[in-house]
Enzyme design. Structure first.
Site: not given
Ligand code: GAR
Length: 193
Positions: A106, A108, A135, A144
């Site tokens: 994942n 984060h 991360s 997480d």
């Molecule tokens: C990313 O920053 C990812 O780390 C986060 O969502 C965003 C997706 O962006 N995920 C979380 O927060 C999971 N807890 P994207 O759709 O533009 O790639």
């Protein structure tokens, strides 16, 4: 060649970076399918790259477990070596985690274990943190909380909004994600839970 399935919920900008990296002939991994829990905008990136997609709408199922079982059935069709959660904004039910662990990672937008959960960027701002980060972790049954594979600090700047901070974190996430997938594929990085 490591085969990778990517799961998303949103815009898929990190997915797109991985698709671009995996397009290079000497990249040791291939994305074989992209799935989503809703009609995510990011599925369009996969379609542009000619990668198959599927959607398992969370809201169409009565329980998280039923949703997870269908998600696993869709993933299994592609027999991926690795599953990347790239902005999947749902907790996977424990049987799905157990099925693929530790081959499920994942991304984060925080320096875990700081600011886990769905609002890692907002929570860092609300806490008045001077720095946060990005991360890449192995998914386990916690939120997480799995083993950290890579992480890097990102400063919080005066006047940052959730959006400006997130936009500065994402390029770091992308670089770490591509590097981790590459190192898993070459065997430089072993996964364990
Ligand atoms: C990313 O920053 C990812 O780390 C986060 O969502 C965003 C997706 O962006 N995920 C979380 O927060 C999971 N807890 P994207 O759709 O533009 O790639």
């Amino acid at each position: 060649m490591l085969t990778v399935a990517v799961l998303i919920s949103g815009a898929g900008s990190n997915l797109r970076a991985l698709l671009e990296a995996a397009r290079h002939p000497d990249f040791p991994a291939r994305i074989v399918v992209v799935g989503a829990d809703r009609e995510a905008d990011g599925l369009a990136h996969a379609e542009e790259f000619g990668i198959p997609t599927f959607t398992v709408p969370f809201r169409a199922f009565e329980t998280r477990e039923a949703w997870g079982a269908e998600l696993a059935a869709q993933l299994d069709r592609w027999e991926p070596d690795l599953i990347v959660l790239s902005g999947l904004m749902r907790l996977l039910p424990a049987p799905v985690v157990a099925r693929y662990s530790p081959r499920i990672i994942n991304t984060h937008p925080a320096y875990l274990p700081e600011f886990p959960g769905a609002h890692g960027v907002r929570d860092a701002l609300a806490a008045g943190a001077e720095q946060t980060g990005a991360s890449i972790i192995v998914v386990d049954d916690g939120i997480d909380a799995g083993p950290i594979l890579a992480q890097e600090r990102v400063p919080v700047l005066p006047g940052d909004s959730e959006q400006t901070l997130h936009e500065r974190i994402k390029p770091v996430e992308r670089r770490l994600l591509i590097d981790v997938v590459q190192r898993i594929a070459t065997g430089d990085l072993a996964l364990s839970n």
